[in-house]
Design a protein around this motif. Structure first.
Motif, mmCIF file in Angstrom:
data_model
loop_
_atom_site.group_PDB
_atom_site.id
_atom_site.type_symbol
_atom_site.label_atom_id
_atom_site.label_comp_id
_atom_site.label_asym_id
_atom_site.label_seq_id
_atom_site.Cartn_x
_atom_site.Cartn_y
_atom_site.Cartn_z
ATOM 1 N N ASP B 165 0.853 -1.177 0.000
ATOM 2 C CA ASP B 165 0.000 0.000 0.000
ATOM 3 C C ASP B 165 0.896 1.237 0.000
ATOM 4 O O ASP B 165 1.588 1.495 0.980
ATOM 5 N N GLU B 166 0.883 1.960 -1.073
ATOM 6 C CA GLU B 166 1.724 3.154 -1.248
ATOM 7 C C GLU B 166 3.199 2.892 -0.922
ATOM 8 O O GLU B 166 3.772 3.547 -0.044
ATOM 9 N N PRO B 167 3.845 1.952 -1.617
ATOM 10 C CA PRO B 167 5.225 1.607 -1.267
ATOM 11 C C PRO B 167 6.219 2.738 -1.506
ATOM 12 O O PRO B 167 7.268 2.763 -0.875
ATOM 13 N N PHE B 168 5.883 3.676 -2.402
ATOM 14 C CA PHE B 168 6.874 4.709 -2.749
ATOM 15 C C PHE B 168 6.783 5.945 -1.863
ATOM 16 O O PHE B 168 7.573 6.866 -2.007
ATOM 17 N N ASN B 169 5.814 5.961 -0.929
ATOM 18 C CA ASN B 169 5.675 7.115 -0.038
ATOM 19 C C ASN B 169 6.963 7.392 0.706
ATOM 20 O O ASN B 169 7.561 6.481 1.280
ATOM 21 N N ALA B 170 7.358 8.641 0.730
ATOM 22 C CA ALA B 170 8.481 9.121 1.544
ATOM 23 C C ALA B 170 9.842 8.605 1.086
ATOM 24 O O ALA B 170 10.846 8.915 1.691
ATOM 25 N N LEU B 171 9.886 7.821 0.011
ATOM 26 C CA LEU B 171 11.177 7.295 -0.436
ATOM 27 C C LEU B 171 11.917 8.326 -1.294
ATOM 28 O O LEU B 171 11.301 9.013 -2.113
ATOM 29 N N ASP B 172 13.249 8.424 -1.115
ATOM 30 C CA ASP B 172 14.044 9.279 -2.004
ATOM 31 C C ASP B 172 14.399 8.486 -3.268
ATOM 32 O O ASP B 172 14.072 7.301 -3.382
ATOM 33 N N ASP B 173 15.060 9.136 -4.225
ATOM 34 C CA ASP B 173 15.347 8.488 -5.508
ATOM 35 C C ASP B 173 16.156 7.212 -5.339
ATOM 36 O O ASP B 173 15.884 6.193 -5.984
ATOM 37 N N ALA B 174 17.152 7.287 -4.431
ATOM 38 C CA ALA B 174 18.002 6.112 -4.223
ATOM 39 C C ALA B 174 17.174 4.940 -3.699
ATOM 40 O O ALA B 174 17.337 3.795 -4.132
ATOM 41 N N ALA B 175 16.245 5.238 -2.770
ATOM 42 C CA ALA B 175 15.430 4.170 -2.187
ATOM 43 C C ALA B 175 14.456 3.615 -3.218
ATOM 44 O O ALA B 175 14.174 2.410 -3.236
ATOM 45 N N ILE B 176 13.945 4.495 -4.103
ATOM 46 C CA ILE B 176 13.044 4.013 -5.152
ATOM 47 C C ILE B 176 13.789 3.038 -6.057
ATOM 48 O O ILE B 176 13.251 1.995 -6.446
ATOM 49 N N ASP B 177 15.060 3.367 -6.367
ATOM 50 C CA ASP B 177 15.876 2.440 -7.166
ATOM 51 C C ASP B 177 16.048 1.105 -6.448
ATOM 52 O O ASP B 177 15.926 0.037 -7.050
#
Lengths: 224, 218
Positions: B165-177
């Motif tokens: 559920d909303e896995p990309f919330n609050a993640l920075d670019d590095a974490a999204i990668d």
């Protein structure tokens, strides 16, 4: 199954004790209630000695009620309970683990506390083993039924009073037997029947209370 | 080529959801094979979280079937279903702030009976770039670091289906990668992902289902 169950208990103990005083509040409360009774009844040794069993049991019930609300509350409020119920561990085990932590952080500590409180109430040393055994069954039973009450009232706006109203009536048979066992011990009469009946009550609640609480928690999760 | 660990399939047939008196969605049908990704899109309140929770059986469905390898999971009360999915709630409240990152994961590793848990925890922390914070109490974590830890918990479970559920919330670019890499590895192993997100992650063969009331989706 025992690994996960004890992981829940160990985490509850660690987190509660990690918050400092909170873990021992039950014990202090118990000893304080007993001393208030002893002081309020003045120096009347005979009266205090006769009321001793009732005072111990009243103090035990009150101090257990003190922490009941928090059996699931913290895990419920932060969503951990949801994840626990979505784990492969059965809800019965989760609830039983919660009830065991409640007992270890409350009821179990009342046994040594009762030893401290006994002289305040002029309870003779000979009656202590019976009192402790009877308190052992009583406190276990209270954690089981209290855990059920806490599950039923979880999510209600003011669970405190509702919880007391649900749990206290369920607790009366144990209270009666506990009082009778202690009175019999003080009068040097046979105590075996009372202790056996207390054990029977505890053993009946052992599978049933967690099962009922598990249904309540699962229903609560699915309707929230 | 990664080893294929999972081979399950998941399909939805005419699933409907009612919350309160409101019909959130109906006739939702979709199917996922091993290695498949389903992104749930839709306006706020369209029922994305509710659908994820229905798959986890944390919420009752109003109609329809959800088939796991052809067996309807909504009818059989089988606790073993809980071992098949890892659920990521939209917030990270369920992390215990007094515990370190490693302690948080260790609790779930024991609860889920993860074998070789110490190595698995290290691997999950490394996958989300948290190795250096492993022994730091979660209370000093930032929102993004907490999100990474919640995602590390998903990786740790090593199960076929990720419900995010909303896995990309609050993640920075590095974490999204890092998350994209972890997801790719999971999919290559034959896992499945269902996620509710407004992001458009760059993942091969991703299906998108738009949830809306009274509409045939997917």
């Amino acid at each position: 199954m025992t690994g996960p169950l004890f992981a829940i208990v160990a985490r509850d103990l660690r987190l509660t004790l990690g918050r400092g005083s909170e873990g021992l509040v039950t014990v202090f409360f118990f000893v304080l209630v007993v001393s208030v009774f002893a002081l309020a009844l003045g120096g009347d040794t005979a009266l205090v000695a006769r009321a001793a069993a009732g005072i111990i049991w009243t103090a035990a019930v009150l101090s257990a009620l003190l922490t009941l609300e928090s059996v699931y509350h913290r895990d419920y409020a932060d969503g951990t309970l949801d994840l626990l119920l979505l784990s492969p561990l059965s809800p019965w085990h989760i609830v039983a683990a919660k009830m065991l932590s409640h007992w270890l952080l409350g009821g179990a500590l009342l046994l040594p506390a009762a030893l401290v409180a006994a002289p305040l109430l002029f309870i003779p040393a000979a009656a202590l083993p019976v009192l402790l055994l009877s308190l052992l069954f009583g406190t276990l039973y209270l954690s089981l039924l209290g855990g059920l009450g806490a599950a039923l009232t979880l999510g209600s706006r003011r669970p405190g009073v509702l919880l007391v109203v649900i749990v206290l009536p369920l607790y009366t048979p144990m209270l009666l037997l506990g009082g009778m066992a202690a009175a019999a011990a003080l009068a040097e009469m046979p105590v075996r029947p009372y202790l056996l009946l207390q054990a029977a009550l505890f053993l009946a609640a052992l599978p049933l209370a967690p099962a009922a609480a598990a249904v309540s928690l699962t229903t609560n999760m699915r309707s929230s | 080529m990664a080893k294929r660990l999972f081979s399950s399939t998941l399909s939805f047939a005419d699933v409907a959801c009612i919350r309160g008196n409101r019909l959130l969605f109906q006739n939702f049908s979709a199917s996922l094979a091993a290695g498949g990704v389903l992104r749930l899109a839709g306006a706020n309140g369209a029922g994305k979280t509710s659908l994820l929770r229905i798959v986890a059986r944390a919420l009752p469905h109003a109609a329809g079937r959800i088939l796991w390898d052809g067996v309807n999971i909504l009818e059989n009360e089988n606790i073993a279903h809980n071992a098949r999915f890892a659920f990521l709630p939209a917030d990270d409240r369920d992390l215990k702030l007094l515990e370190t990152a490693r302690e948080n994961l260790h609790f779930w590793a024991v609860l889920w009976c993860i074998e070789n848990s110490a190595a698995a925890i290290d691997a999950a922390l490394a996958a989300m770039g948290l190795s250096s914070l492993a022994d730091t109490p979660v209370r000093v974590f930032s929102a993004g670091q907490k999100r990474r830890l919640s995602l590390a918990r998903i990786i740790l479970k090593q199960c076929p289906l990720w419900l995010l559920d909303e896995p990309f919330n609050a993640l920075d670019d590095a974490a999204i990668d890092l998350l994209s890499q972890a997801m790719a590895a999971h999919l290559a192993a034959g896992g499945m992902v269902m996620m509710a997100t407004h992001h458009h992650p760059d993942i091969k063969n991703m299906q998108t289902a738009h949830l809306a009331a009274a509409q045939v989706a997917a």
